[in-house]
Write an enzyme that holds these catalytic residues in place. Structure first.
Site, PDB file in Angstrom:
ATOM      1  N   GLU A 271     -29.486  -8.396 -24.646  1.00  0.00           N
ATOM      2  CA  GLU A 271     -28.373  -9.306 -24.376  1.00  0.00           C
ATOM      3  C   GLU A 271     -27.143  -8.584 -23.860  1.00  0.00           C
ATOM      4  O   GLU A 271     -26.666  -7.617 -24.457  1.00  0.00           O
ATOM      5  CB  GLU A 271     -28.013 -10.070 -25.656  1.00  0.00           C
ATOM      6  CG  GLU A 271     -26.943 -11.116 -25.427  1.00  0.00           C
ATOM      7  CD  GLU A 271     -26.734 -12.031 -26.617  1.00  0.00           C
ATOM      8  OE1 GLU A 271     -25.746 -12.784 -26.604  1.00  0.00           O
ATOM      9  OE2 GLU A 271     -27.547 -11.998 -27.561  1.00  0.00           O
ATOM     10  N   LYS A 272     -26.631  -9.085 -22.759  1.00  0.00           N
ATOM     11  CA  LYS A 272     -25.384  -8.644 -22.134  1.00  0.00           C
ATOM     12  C   LYS A 272     -25.324  -7.130 -21.972  1.00  0.00           C
ATOM     13  O   LYS A 272     -24.418  -6.458 -22.457  1.00  0.00           O
ATOM     14  CB  LYS A 272     -24.179  -9.176 -22.890  1.00  0.00           C
ATOM     15  CG  LYS A 272     -22.927  -9.195 -22.023  1.00  0.00           C
ATOM     16  CD  LYS A 272     -22.006 -10.315 -22.374  1.00  0.00           C
ATOM     17  CE  LYS A 272     -20.693 -10.145 -21.658  1.00  0.00           C
ATOM     18  NZ  LYS A 272     -20.425 -11.046 -20.633  1.00  0.00           N
TER      19      LYS A 272
END
Length: 80
Positions: free
Chosen positions: A48-49
């Site tokens: 994630e990210k």
């Protein structure tokens, strides 16, 4: 299921939802942690990210399925 990069609890440590693993030291830790999760038997991992290039790199050596929620370069990134 594993979860690497920006995790919900990290907001308290970092104070914002910024892209994680931009620096080489943190990117190396993410690479190592991805391998450890695979060895521990995770059936899949969320990235994630994190920078798209790092997600691509990890996905090329990781045999378990990945759900990639990567950094999208846009004008809005200035505010994250």
């Amino acid at each position: 299921m594993g979860h690497l990069g920006l995790t919900p609890q990290s907001i308290y440590k970092f104070g914002t939802y910024t892209v994680r693993a931009k620096e080489e030291e943190e990117a190396n830790k993410l690479r190592k942690d991805a391998k450890l999760l695979e060895e521990a038997g995770c059936f899949a991992t969320v990235l994630e990210k994190i920078p798209a290039a790092l997600a691509k790199e990890v996905s090329e050596v990781y045999s378990s399925p990945l759900l990639e929620l990567v950094q999208v370069v846009s004008a809005m990134d200035r505010y994250w």
